[in-house]
Every structure is written in structure tokens, then in C-alpha cells.
Scaffold this motif. Sequence first.
Motif, short mmCIF file in Angstrom:
data_model
loop_
_atom_site.label_atom_id
_atom_site.label_comp_id
_atom_site.label_asym_id
_atom_site.label_seq_id
_atom_site.Cartn_x
_atom_site.Cartn_y
_atom_site.Cartn_z
N SER A 105 -0.52 3.72 6.46
CA SER A 105 0.59 4.06 5.57
C SER A 105 1.40 5.17 6.22
CB SER A 105 0.08 4.49 4.20
OG SER A 105 -0.55 3.42 3.56
N THR A 153 -4.28 5.26 -2.72
CA THR A 153 -3.68 5.94 -1.58
C THR A 153 -2.66 6.97 -2.05
OG1 THR A 153 -3.89 3.86 -0.39
CG2 THR A 153 -2.56 5.55 0.65
N LEU A 188 4.43 7.26 5.16
CA LEU A 188 4.31 8.28 4.12
C LEU A 188 3.45 9.45 4.58
CD1 LEU A 188 3.71 5.94 1.07
CD2 LEU A 188 5.84 7.03 1.73
N THR A 226 11.47 6.64 8.39
CA THR A 226 10.26 5.95 8.83
C THR A 226 10.25 4.58 8.18
OG1 THR A 226 9.06 6.85 6.95
CG2 THR A 226 8.90 8.07 9.00
N ARG A 280 2.79 11.40 1.46
CA ARG A 280 3.69 12.56 1.53
C ARG A 280 3.01 13.81 0.98
NH1 ARG A 280 8.08 9.20 -1.13
NH2 ARG A 280 8.97 8.00 0.56
N CYS A 289 10.03 2.62 4.41
CA CYS A 289 8.93 3.45 3.92
C CYS A 289 9.40 4.83 3.51
CB CYS A 289 7.86 3.59 4.98
SG CYS A 289 7.31 2.04 5.64
N TYR A 290 10.42 5.32 4.23
CA TYR A 290 10.89 6.68 3.96
C TYR A 290 11.43 6.80 2.54
CZ TYR A 290 15.64 4.88 4.60
OH TYR A 290 16.80 4.17 4.47
N ALA A 291 11.83 5.65 1.94
CA ALA A 291 12.49 5.70 0.64
C ALA A 291 11.59 5.24 -0.51
CB ALA A 291 13.74 4.84 0.69
N GLU A 292 10.31 4.96 -0.22
CA GLU A 292 9.42 4.48 -1.27
C GLU A 292 9.28 5.53 -2.38
OE1 GLU A 292 8.12 1.59 -1.64
OE2 GLU A 292 8.03 0.67 0.34
N THR A 329 7.38 5.75 13.01
CA THR A 329 6.79 6.88 12.29
C THR A 329 6.98 8.15 13.10
OG1 THR A 329 4.65 6.56 13.31
CG2 THR A 329 5.01 5.43 11.23
N HIS A 378 13.48 6.12 -3.47
CA HIS A 378 13.01 7.38 -4.07
C HIS A 378 13.05 7.30 -5.60
CE1 HIS A 378 13.22 9.09 -0.08
NE2 HIS A 378 14.47 8.72 0.02
N THR A 383 0.83 -1.21 0.00
CA THR A 383 0.00 0.00 0.00
C THR A 383 0.86 1.25 0.00
OG1 THR A 383 -1.72 -1.17 1.16
CG2 THR A 383 -1.84 1.22 1.19
N CYS A 384 1.91 1.24 0.84
CA CYS A 384 2.73 2.45 0.93
C CYS A 384 3.55 2.64 -0.35
CB CYS A 384 3.57 2.47 2.18
SG CYS A 384 4.31 0.92 2.62
N ALA A 400 1.21 4.03 -2.76
CA ALA A 400 0.86 5.41 -2.42
C ALA A 400 1.97 6.36 -2.84
CB ALA A 400 0.60 5.53 -0.92
N ALA A 401 3.19 5.88 -2.80
CA ALA A 401 4.31 6.74 -3.16
C ALA A 401 4.53 6.77 -4.68
CB ALA A 401 5.57 6.25 -2.44
#
Lengths: 617, 357, 159
Positions: C130, C143, C133, A383, C146, A65-68, A377, A85, A29-30, A33-34
Motif C-alpha cells: 500500500s 490496513t 499511502l 503516488t 498515511r 493512491c495519493y488522493a484516496e 511511490t 480525499h 486495500t489502499c 486503508a485511507a
Amino acid sequence: MLDLKEWRDSLQGRLRPGDRPSLTVGMSTCGQAAGGARVMAALEEEAGRLGLQVDINQTSCIGMCYAEPVVEVALPGKPRVFYGHVTPERVPVLIEKHVVQGEPVREWALVQVEDGTVPYDGIPVMGTSPYYGCQVRVVTSRLGLTDPESLDAYVATGGYEALEKVLRRMTPEEVIEEIKASGLRGRGGAGFPTGLKWSFTRQAPGDKKYVVCNADEGDPGAFMDRSVLEGDPFTVIEGMTIAAYAVGADEGYIYCRAEYPLAIKRLKTAIAAAEEKGLLGRDILGTGFNFELHIKAGAGAFVCGEETALLASIEGRRGMPRVRPPFPAQQGLWGKPTNINNVETYANVPFIIKNGGRWFAAMGTEKSKGTKVFCLTGKIKNTGLIEVPMGITLREIIFDIAGGIQDDKQFKAVQIGGPSGGCLPEDKLDLPVDYDSLTAAGAIMGSGGMVVMDENTCMVDVARFFLNFTQAESCGKCTPCREGTKRMLEILTRICEGEGRMEDLDTLEALARVVKNTALCGLGQTCPNPVLSTLHYFRHEYEAHIKDKRCPAHVCQALLVYTIDAEKCTGCGACARACPSGAISGEKKQPHRIDPALCIKCGSCMEKCKFGAISRL
Amino acid sequence: MADVTLTIDGKQITVPAGTTVLQAARDNGIFIPTLCHDEKLSPWGGCRLCVVEIEGMRGLPASCVTAVGEGMVVRTASPAVIEARKMMLELLLANHPRDCLTCSKSGACSLQDYAYYYGVRGDRFQGEKHDYPLEEDNPFIVRDMNKCILCGKCIRVCAEVQVNNVIDFAHRGFNTRVTPAMDLTLRESEECVFCGNCVQVCPVGALAEKASLWQGREWELDKVRTTCTFCGVGCNLEVSVKDDRVVRVRGYDNPLVNGGWLCVKGRFGADFADSPDRITRPLIRAGERGEGRFREATWDEALEFTARRLQEIKEQYGSRAVAALSSARCTNEENYLMQKFMRAVIGTNNVDHCART
Amino acid sequence: MDASGNNDMNIKAKALADVLERYGGTKGALIPILQEAQEIYGYLPREIMQEIAKKLKIPFSQVYGVATFYTQFHLKPRGQNIIRICQGTACHVRGGARLLEAISKALGIGKNETTADGRFTLETVACLGSCGLAPVMMINEETYGRLTPEKIPAILEKY
């Protein structure tokens, strides 16, 4: 009959064909989302444009997650390199350099997994990288590394070895003994010994028994269960099947919150695949053991994470908890003995069976064995989803793994355990993370949400935030939770708005104590924790709000004061134009001023000022 | 079942296993307040007023849903228990109208009684209160949901006793309410039979008998135990009377008959007692048949007249010319006597009953 | 009602009948049936809940109690696109409230309201999970992470 070993052997080399480069996108999902899907499309387009023979796959969340979005690039016989990223714009460069020229793009690489190959220079190796070095990945060991929708991939990586061992060579009692020997405690929050729980259901009289997986992960700030379900659904299914064998159940339910559509989709895919291969359903592996597994989607009620409410919800009723005893192990779903564990607990089971209880018990502390998955988080640099051995300190997690506080600000508190947990201050950072230490400090292990807060976080506002949540999620059955959370929230709101009185603190404390002592279920009994822990560790912030009418973190809007520094103001008028309430006045090219009576404290002026002339106090 | 011995407030008590701590205490004269508990309904454990301290147990368990255990040590009035009960009452009162002066329940209200007992004023919290409209669109029951403390007894009585399930909890948290589907009124639901058993179990003034409003304070009422005259079941009633007028009817808890429950007629049909149309003396026809003229007679005269006429008819036309129609409103015994009289004295089987068809 | 409207009603009624048929005799089917009914109708109309109650032999009051207990269920029609803004802890400390404000301003509607043209309904959700983000929101099944208030108009454009 299905021969797992033969199957596993036949998969060797077939899953990762050695002769083609592979490009794999994190599509949890994350990741999605990114922008994971757009990256995947770009990869396909670019590979097609160049006519490259590559495999493009998806995987789940590797935890960064911080790098998605994260993309893995692997060349035959070379380490797997993970890039963070990744944007569609970066894709052509990535393919050109790494796939075509064979040289990884070092400045974008996060980490590499060498798998017996020679690692590249200048890219951290997973086992020793800052982010993964302190971690021990058990439950999350497949996350981000395999295709979660592929039963082949699961079996190739040791999947279903444990179930086979259990069904062919162990009695149910031996399985329970093994779990007891591991020292595994429930990962859903309360930490009840899992083996003991299983033995209760095993011993309860009755022909019909159930196993239930609590995947109603409702804590704000927590996504462990989602990540595991999205990343390795088969482990949870295998763990549940083993539990069913151990307790004597032939039917099970996974209760997953509806806000996780992807997790539900992957579970459905996984269940269908396992059924097709005879690993679920009737006569599993030809042993005569039957286990039927269903999915129930929640409908949006946090309280359904409480086990009796969860059962009521599966039965199609309002998710209102009932008094225990009788415990679900005696009278659970439709009155039948029922074993309930959460996602992470079941996910640990195959690993314990495969490696032995002693292996598991060797990790962690005396009373908290094994590893724990946490979601990092808040105001930290990295994160993500991590898995660490029990007993690691908060400092190691926050400063070593998570890389410290965002923008190098000052750490203030870490919130552990969600709405049932507490906020711990800086002097608790060396606390070992285990069930008993966290409880003694006023937090709880909870399911694993860890939200880090910095100097810009107001602790009264945080307490108000959690009470607002529990108040909205209270089922309404018992007086202390239904009425008590409402009144606690009102008092906290008053304090945040500068209307608090000192005696409010005593009332708040007394009310919190009574709600904790008298509420019917776990939600009510623990919901005062955020109030009690912030009152205990951050009382000075409450007092500043009440006595000085000041919010030290500059968060509580009603207490803010915006002023214009006449020295810096150029009189450009941008602030006055941005002000929605006409509170700013001044001649052109002359210093402006804010009328505090008209100011609604929205901060628009501060955002618009290019000269840093506006300050917030 | 085996017996269990426990200690409550220093007193050794032996009760059958499976008994609740609440029951064990009450059976032994130890006071524990409750709002949502009713021994005739399923246990609920929601109001938390009955919390007690039990050694070795976390927090303060609710005694109404905690079974006794061997060697259990219970304290029903420790400082923690008292603090919790006072707080619970404060919380309930914080969301309760302050109209005890004119509330029909005053004097029989559990919330009022406990508040007085524990010295709780109900002014500790100021905040949002419910503001639901008063429901008075039916002739029998007035519902003031602002007074509802969500004990759920009405829901349980509707589901477990009347088995009608008209009402249930809806919404959640602070906004939880007891209501028919779609937040309709009882009348609009078209499902309620107005048995009024919900009114009878309501511990506060949320549910009230419409006809009883403003007819007398609780302490002005004389309670008379009697039997319902509407049918042969013989439900026991407790009729509240003021100035020789029936003000209210409630079920009297006779477990052999109605266990305290009533139907709409027994509970809300008492207005016939004061009706000017009610026949209270024997009447003998004075004019022609159908003319509607009667004269008052004494019981002796009326009985003598009836006996004589029956005898004449029997002699002139035979026994089969006489028939008797009896009423469901008579008791079994009366109906038995009627048929016995017809068969043995008149000599006919021409007996019928209004409830037969 | 015109013919196409009638047709639409029939298709929906048929879909609901199929759902009821499929769950026939399954224990604890009320919540999944309500979920599928909402999929079909977009919300839970009174007559539909009444019909489900009748079919399952469950009191209507209980069906209503369940439908109002869970936040997923809606008793009023909603917009074509559902925006759900995460109110979780991580989103809260990373500015989720400003996001809600920005969308609210852009659409001119508040929480749990629908735009006049029926294009958007604005809702909040406890946590979308999530958090890495944060702040995040969901539009329908998609979704977005950021987020900043500045990114909002371009995203809304797409719907």
C-alpha cells in the motif's frame, strides 16, 4: 449452453441503470486503508437520511493512491466524476451539491470520464488530464471503473470475448503465434518472451501440464499485481485459461502472497463465479476444454517469487530455488511441464487475443512492446498506479504524471526494480523505459516498482535498506547469497555509522561482483544491484560518510550533529525537557547548549523547538 | 547414450551426454573443488565452490549441476573463477571457528585444504559469527554447528541413504541450520539411529565421532581395510588405527557390498576390540559346569577336544543329540560351512541361527 | 485444567481434524494445513506439527523446516491483536522507522514481542503493498495508511 453474446447484450443498460445516480467508492486495500469503508458508511447514512434513490457500490483502485479515498459520482446521462480525499465530513456537501443539486463540487474533483456525455466545465477529462494524459490503460483499463467482484460487469466490458475466440476459432499453435507476434515479454522482471515460453511448455512431452500465475509480489515498493488482482481478477483468470489451452494444461495455480487478503478474497469470488457459469472447470463453453484453477496463499518468503522456489512452495516444501535447467517448462510442478508467468503478463493476454498481436506490438519500442504498469511511490506529489507505453522517459513519468517532487525539493534518484534493481540519478532521467535501456543503466525493469528519492534520501542508507531486506529474505541455500549479503550489510552498516574505511568500498565492490556471478538464483544474482548502482552513481556519498564522517542527506543518525543557535534560542527549556538523555543544559531564558557526548541524535529537541534554533548538520 | 565433445581448459574431452561438467573434468584429471557435492547423493549446487566459466553462459555456473553440451568451452581456473572461489572460502571462513589447531578434522578437512590451496586466510571479513552450543549429549556423535558450512550432505544422506529424515534445514538465510525438528538434539529427537553416515560425509569438523576425539591426528592414523564382524552382510570397513588401537571406523566404499555406508554397530561398536572381557584364546572348562572356571588351551588342543567330544556324543546318543547354533556375526561362508558340517559329518538337521527369530 | 479449557481444546482438536480430513490426499497440502492450524491455535504448537507430520506422512524435521522458513508461521503464542508495521521502500523513505519507534514506545515492547497483558504483538513485514499511502501498518486484517507517530495512540485505543 452459455451464449456469451446474448448475455453481453442482455447486460447493456442493466449494469448502469440510466435512471438513478450512482455513488461508487474505491475499496482496494489502499482505499480501505485511507478510510474508504467509513466514507461508504457515511454515503449510505446520508443517502438514507435524505431518502435518495441512489446506487452505492464499490470498485477497485483507479490508480490515484495519493488522493484516496476516491469516490465516483455519476448522474444519469452525465459524466462520471471522481473525487479525491473524500472524508465522512465532506460526504453531506458532496451529496447535497452533486446528487441533489446536480452540480459537481469542482474544487474536490480529480477527473471525469465522459463516456459519450457532455463533460462538465472545469474538471479535467481522464484522457487529457495531467495524470492520465501520458498513460495508456490496457491491463488497468477496468481498474476503478467496474465492480471487480461482478462477472456481469466483466462480461459487459468485453470480458471472455478472447477466450471464446480462442476456444472456438483458434488452435493452440495459433494462440502461441499470436502471442509471439505481439512481442509480449514477461512482466515479472526478467522479460523473457512470453510466446516462446509457452511454446516450450507446449512442446514438452507429457500428458499432464500446469499453468501457474506468480502473484507473489514481494518487492517492497510494488503493488501492481495486488491492484490488478483486486481490480480485475477475471482478466487474470481469463488470461490463464487461454494460456492453459495454448500449452495443453488442464490445471492451474495462482500463488498469491498471504499479505494480500483482499486480492485472495476477490480471486476466490471470481473463480467461483466463473465456475458457476461454466467458464472454468469442465467442458468450458461446451468446447470440451477443461481447466481447473486453484489458489495457493504464500506464507511470507520473498524468494518464492523465484519460479523454482515458488514451485517448491506450492508443493509444500521450503521455498529454496533449484538449479535450472531443467526449466519448469520441461520439469515444473511435481515434475510436470509448467508454464509460469506473472499477473500482469497473463492480464495482457485477453487484450492481445481480442485486438491482435499487431495492435499490441504497435505500442512501445522495438524490443519492448506494449505497456507497463508501474507503482509510483516515494517523495513525489502524486503516488499511484500508472500504466504507460514502453519507451516513455523517466522524466515524463516522474515530473508529468507524478507531478514532481514533494514540497518541490531536489530530485536525487529513482529506484527501479526493487531489491533486484538499481538507483538511477538525475542524468538518466531521459532514459526510455524499456527492458534493455534500464538493464544497461544498472537498474532493471523488474515488476514495476518505482521509488523516487529526493535530496533528503541517503543513498548509502538506501543500499543498506535493500541489503537488509535481501539478507533477511535469502533462503540460505547458496554460500554467496547467505554469507555474502550478510557481510555486505555489515560493511554498509559500518559506513552508515561512520566506521567505514576506504578499502571497504573495494571489498564491497568485489563481493558484489562475486555474489552477482555465482549466486544460485535470481534473488542472489541481482541483490548486489542496489549496491553496485549506488556505488557507481553516488560514490561521493559513500566517500562523504567515510572520509568526512558526514551524511550529506542528514539521514544516518550516528553522523548527525545537533546544535543550538544561541541567537535564536530563547531559553524556554522545551528542548531540554524533551531530551531523553539529558544532553541539553542551560539557564532559564539563556541560550541552551547540547553536549555532543550525551546526545543520542533522536531529533526530539528539534521537533519541540518553536523558534527554529536547533539545526542538524 | 550419445557422446558429447567439449573443451575444458583447452583440452578436448569426449564424455557421454548427461555427464556434468564437474564429472567430465575430474575424469580427465582436471581439479575442481567441491564441498556440497557427493556423487552418491542427489545434486545440490549450493556451495558454489565448483563454479567455472562457460563461454556463452551468464555469470559463473556451478559445474556440479551443469550438464556438458556439444562444443562447450569451459575454463576452470580463469581469474574470475579464482576470485569467486577465494571469496567463497573467505565467506565460509568468516563464519567458522578458528580452532584448526585442535579441530579433530584438521588434516582431512576440505575447507582447510581449499583455503590452503587458494591461499585464503579467512580474515577479510569481520562480523557476526554463529554461537551455537556444542551438542554432545549422546555417546556417539558430537555436533558443532558453528563449524557447519550448510552443504546439506548430512541431510541428504539421512534422507536418501538411511531414509530416516531426522534432520533437515530449518530457519533461513544466515540463520539456516541443520537440525532435527524443534531444534532438538539428535538424542532428544528420539528418531536418530546413530548410523553416523552423516559424520562420514561431513566435509568439515561439524560432525565428529565422539570416541575418536583426542585419540590421534589424521596423519598419525594407519588406515586398514577390513570387513565388519557384526553381521553377515560383510560391510567393508576402513579402520583407523594408532598404536595398535582402533581409533575410528568408517565405511569403505565397496559398491558391491555397503557402498561405504555403515550402521551404528559397525561404526561405533569397535570398542570390543580392546575390551578386557574379550576372549582371544580358546578356553576349556576346568571346573564343574556352571562354576565358571576355564583354562587356556592351544587351538590344536581345543579343536582336538571338540572333535573328540562330538564324536563320543554321536556314538553314544546318536546324531540327533547334537545341535549347532551359529551366529549372524559369522560370514555367509562360515554359516554355510557350519550347516554343511552338521549335515554331512554329524548327520543331523539340528541347525539354527541367532538371527532366525 | 477446568472444564471450559478442556472444551476449548476439544473444539480446536475437532477443527484441526476437519482440516486434515478436508485436505486428505491433496498434493502439496502442508502449507495450507499449517496456515489453517495456525488460524485455529494462534500459533503452531509442537504437538500439532507432530500430528500433521504423522497424518501427512511427512518427516517432522521437514514440517519444522517449512514452519521456520516462512515468516507467516509462529512457533510461540502471540497476542490477541497483531500489529504489522511495513518496512517497505516507500515506507522507509517516508519515515517508517519512526513509526516503529513510536509504537514500540507506546506499547513498551520491541519487534516480535508481545505485551504483558497479551493484547498486542508487534511485528514487521517486508511490504504491505500500500506504498501509495506510506507509511502504513496493519492491525489484524485492517490496513492504516498515511501514518504519523501522533496518530498511533488513537488507533491503538480501538483494540
